[in-house]
Design a protein around this motif. Sequence first.
Motif, mmCIF file in Angstrom:
data_model
loop_
_atom_site.group_PDB
_atom_site.id
_atom_site.type_symbol
_atom_site.label_atom_id
_atom_site.label_comp_id
_atom_site.label_asym_id
_atom_site.label_seq_id
_atom_site.Cartn_x
_atom_site.Cartn_y
_atom_site.Cartn_z
ATOM 1 N N PHE A 182 57.054 -40.815 -4.630
ATOM 2 C CA PHE A 182 57.468 -42.149 -4.426
ATOM 3 C C PHE A 182 57.338 -43.046 -5.393
ATOM 4 N N MET A 183 56.534 -42.909 -6.544
ATOM 5 C CA MET A 183 56.218 -43.658 -7.443
ATOM 6 C C MET A 183 56.282 -43.084 -8.946
ATOM 7 N N PRO A 184 56.592 -43.829 -9.880
ATOM 8 C CA PRO A 184 56.918 -43.179 -11.170
ATOM 9 C C PRO A 184 55.578 -42.935 -11.890
ATOM 10 N N ALA A 185 54.712 -43.713 -11.480
ATOM 11 C CA ALA A 185 53.162 -43.908 -12.110
ATOM 12 C C ALA A 185 51.949 -44.150 -11.327
ATOM 13 N N LEU A 186 50.683 -43.984 -11.658
ATOM 14 C CA LEU A 186 49.685 -44.253 -10.720
ATOM 15 C C LEU A 186 48.579 -44.692 -11.531
ATOM 16 N N GLY A 187 48.075 -45.925 -11.150
ATOM 17 C CA GLY A 187 47.068 -46.287 -12.211
ATOM 18 C C GLY A 187 45.676 -46.618 -11.390
#
Length: 197
Positions: free
Chosen positions: A140-145
């Motif tokens: 559900f998210m394009p990236a994770l930081g």
Amino acid sequence: MDVPALLEAASLLVPADIATENDITVDDIWDHLAHDEWEVALGLLEELGDVHPLPHDFWESLATAAGQMRLERSAAWCRWRCYESRHGIIRADLTLRRAGEGRRQAAFSGAGVLRPMWSIGNQTSTGGEALDIARLWVEFMPALGPGERSSVRLAPLDPSRWRHLQPGQTITMHEDRTIGGTAVVLEVQGPAATPAP
């Protein structure tokens, strides 16, 4: 095979009685295919694949069709699901350490590119902690930081070393020897059943 033929082949593998949360069925997909709405049909087929376990051939047809339509993230997702249909599903709730607390200083792509090591309770032959590799897909998210949290899916390099995992178990992610994140296992499923010939 061309895109319509691939999507039709995938549609034939979907049981007629399953539906998405929005009551979309395979009959709706056939309507979109009849109107050359291939991208819509692909997206709906992906949704149906989340409702009911479908065979490897289903996901392989979708991956090829998405690739031919140049829908790279969709193609990557369908290839990911091909892997899961053969090896099973592992989902977890991952929280990354904040910037400055761990090695990671920037976000990473959530599309199955990162291959971190994981401490999942296995040991080396000398009794030390063994780290096992698994690719990571952020849901559900394009990236994770750094400091962020999301549900993720894991694709182990050696699935047999991960079979002992249970929902509720805590595992840790490592990009080096330090802990980069902590995850709680949400779901563990075996491979999808292969239909009899």
